[in-house]
Scaffold this active site. Structure first.
Site, mmCIF file in Angstrom:
data_model
loop_
_atom_site.group_PDB
_atom_site.id
_atom_site.type_symbol
_atom_site.label_atom_id
_atom_site.label_comp_id
_atom_site.label_asym_id
_atom_site.label_seq_id
_atom_site.Cartn_x
_atom_site.Cartn_y
_atom_site.Cartn_z
ATOM 1 N N HIS A 73 23.265 -5.553 50.677
ATOM 2 C CA HIS A 73 24.592 -5.025 50.338
ATOM 3 C C HIS A 73 24.549 -3.499 50.359
ATOM 4 O O HIS A 73 23.619 -2.892 49.814
ATOM 5 C CB HIS A 73 25.019 -5.490 48.949
ATOM 6 C CG HIS A 73 25.140 -6.976 48.812
ATOM 7 N ND1 HIS A 73 26.338 -7.642 48.970
ATOM 8 C CD2 HIS A 73 24.215 -7.931 48.563
ATOM 9 C CE1 HIS A 73 26.148 -8.938 48.796
ATOM 10 N NE2 HIS A 73 24.864 -9.147 48.543
ATOM 11 N N ARG A 118 22.789 -18.182 52.175
ATOM 12 C CA ARG A 118 23.170 -16.903 52.759
ATOM 13 C C ARG A 118 22.075 -16.430 53.694
ATOM 14 O O ARG A 118 20.890 -16.502 53.377
ATOM 15 C CB ARG A 118 23.338 -15.820 51.668
ATOM 16 C CG ARG A 118 24.484 -15.947 50.693
ATOM 17 C CD ARG A 118 25.887 -15.925 51.273
ATOM 18 N NE ARG A 118 26.123 -15.106 52.441
ATOM 19 C CZ ARG A 118 26.307 -13.773 52.448
ATOM 20 N NH1 ARG A 118 26.276 -13.082 51.340
ATOM 21 N NH2 ARG A 118 26.538 -13.123 53.586
ATOM 22 N N TYR A 124 17.787 -12.508 43.124
ATOM 23 C CA TYR A 124 18.224 -11.224 42.578
ATOM 24 C C TYR A 124 17.646 -11.032 41.178
ATOM 25 O O TYR A 124 17.546 -11.991 40.402
ATOM 26 C CB TYR A 124 19.753 -11.167 42.463
ATOM 27 C CG TYR A 124 20.466 -10.930 43.769
ATOM 28 C CD1 TYR A 124 20.597 -9.647 44.285
ATOM 29 C CD2 TYR A 124 21.012 -11.994 44.479
ATOM 30 C CE1 TYR A 124 21.264 -9.431 45.480
ATOM 31 C CE2 TYR A 124 21.680 -11.784 45.685
ATOM 32 C CZ TYR A 124 21.803 -10.503 46.168
ATOM 33 O OH TYR A 124 22.454 -10.291 47.357
ATOM 34 N N TYR A 181 19.067 -17.037 50.359
ATOM 35 C CA TYR A 181 19.200 -17.738 49.075
ATOM 36 C C TYR A 181 20.356 -18.729 49.124
ATOM 37 O O TYR A 181 21.323 -18.540 49.854
ATOM 38 C CB TYR A 181 19.361 -16.741 47.917
ATOM 39 C CG TYR A 181 20.556 -15.815 47.994
ATOM 40 C CD1 TYR A 181 21.844 -16.239 47.637
ATOM 41 C CD2 TYR A 181 20.395 -14.493 48.400
ATOM 42 C CE1 TYR A 181 22.926 -15.371 47.687
ATOM 43 C CE2 TYR A 181 21.468 -13.613 48.447
ATOM 44 C CZ TYR A 181 22.743 -14.062 48.094
ATOM 45 O OH TYR A 181 23.799 -13.197 48.155
ATOM 46 N N HIS A 228 20.319 -10.545 53.858
ATOM 47 C CA HIS A 228 21.283 -9.447 53.966
ATOM 48 C C HIS A 228 21.002 -8.408 52.893
ATOM 49 O O HIS A 228 20.366 -8.691 51.875
ATOM 50 C CB HIS A 228 22.718 -9.964 53.824
ATOM 51 C CG HIS A 228 22.983 -10.607 52.496
ATOM 52 N ND1 HIS A 228 22.632 -11.910 52.229
ATOM 53 C CD2 HIS A 228 23.515 -10.129 51.343
ATOM 54 C CE1 HIS A 228 22.946 -12.209 50.982
ATOM 55 N NE2 HIS A 228 23.478 -11.130 50.412
HETATM 56 FE FE LIG Z 1 23.927 -11.051 48.345
#
Ligand SMILES: [Fe+2]
Length: 232
Positions: free
Chosen positions: A155, A150, A101, A140, A153
């Site tokens: 959000h 994870r 991110y 990640y 995905h």
């Molecule tokens: Fe996330």
């Protein structure tokens, strides 16, 4: 644990011990309903500016293109009777192709991409449809448990007519083996509800020589509602 379960199992459990942070944040007392005031239901949702043409194209927000697989994610925002919901603000945020991110709290050793913000927004059309052009996010690590990753995905946030009517969820990709090991995904008891979070590869959304298309409808309530992280 079951006392916090939504009755039909279509929402994430507030306390799901394998998802470690729910042990701290799940309520231990019965929830208290706070009365709504007029300003809560009439206040405007978002600012004076309207999303521009780059806000829903995360591949064109910086001087150069970001790295990764270009994808188009599109679907319709629907109510319980499959009627389109027009004029709703939809926001998304996601990791880059390497699973990082663009956020100060994300310090895992994967490269940042200076050409990828990871954030976009758009407003649904008269037919309830939205569309984003973006990059397929990477998986990640997240330190929830040993070797925790994870699944890829995106959000999503959907605003209703006022600031308090916000719904937040995550979209996944078909066939991702990481979903089986993901406590966030698995915290939704009903398998059919979980599957409503998985996008569908869609050849009609796919642009030749350009981008893969994934369809993801969002249903705000009813029997086929999308599971949301926020209570309705
Ligand atoms: Fe996330």
């Amino acid at each position: 644990m079951t006392e916090f379960a939504i009755k039909d199992g279509s929402e994430p459990l507030l306390l799901y011990p394998d998802y470690v942070s729910t042990r701290l944040r799940a309520p231990e007392q019965p929830l208290v309903t706070i009365p709504e005031r007029l300003s809560d239901i009439t206040a405007p949702v978002y600012g004076w500016w309207t999303p521009d043409e780059l806000d829903n194209d995360l591949t064109r927000q910086r001087p150069q293109e970001p790295h990764g697989q270009r994808i188009i994610v599109s679907g319709r925002l629907l109510d319980e009777d499959e009627r389109p919901i027009a004029g709703a603000l939809i926001e998304l945020w996601q990791a880059n192709a390497a699973g990082r991110y663009a956020h100060s709290k994300d310090d895992h050793p994967a490269p940042l991409d200076p050409n990828f913000t990871g954030a976009g927004r758009t407003v649904t059309g008269e037919d309830g449809r939205y569309a984003f052009t973006t990059i397929r996010p990477g998986a990640y690590p997240w330190r929830n448990h040993a070797n925790a990753w994870r699944p890829a995905h995106i959000h999503f946030s959907v605003f209703g007519r006022n600031f308090k009517s916000r719904l937040v969820t995550q979209m996944y990709f078909p066939g991702d083996p990481m979903m089986a090991y993901d406590p966030i995904y698995q915290s939704i008891p009903d398998a059919r509800a979980r599957e409503r979070l998985i996008s569908r590869y869609d050849l009609s959304l796919t642009k030749p020589e350009w981008a893969l298309g994934y369809a993801f409808d969002i249903v705000v309530r009813g029997r086929n509602a999308t599971p949301f992280e926020t209570p309705r």
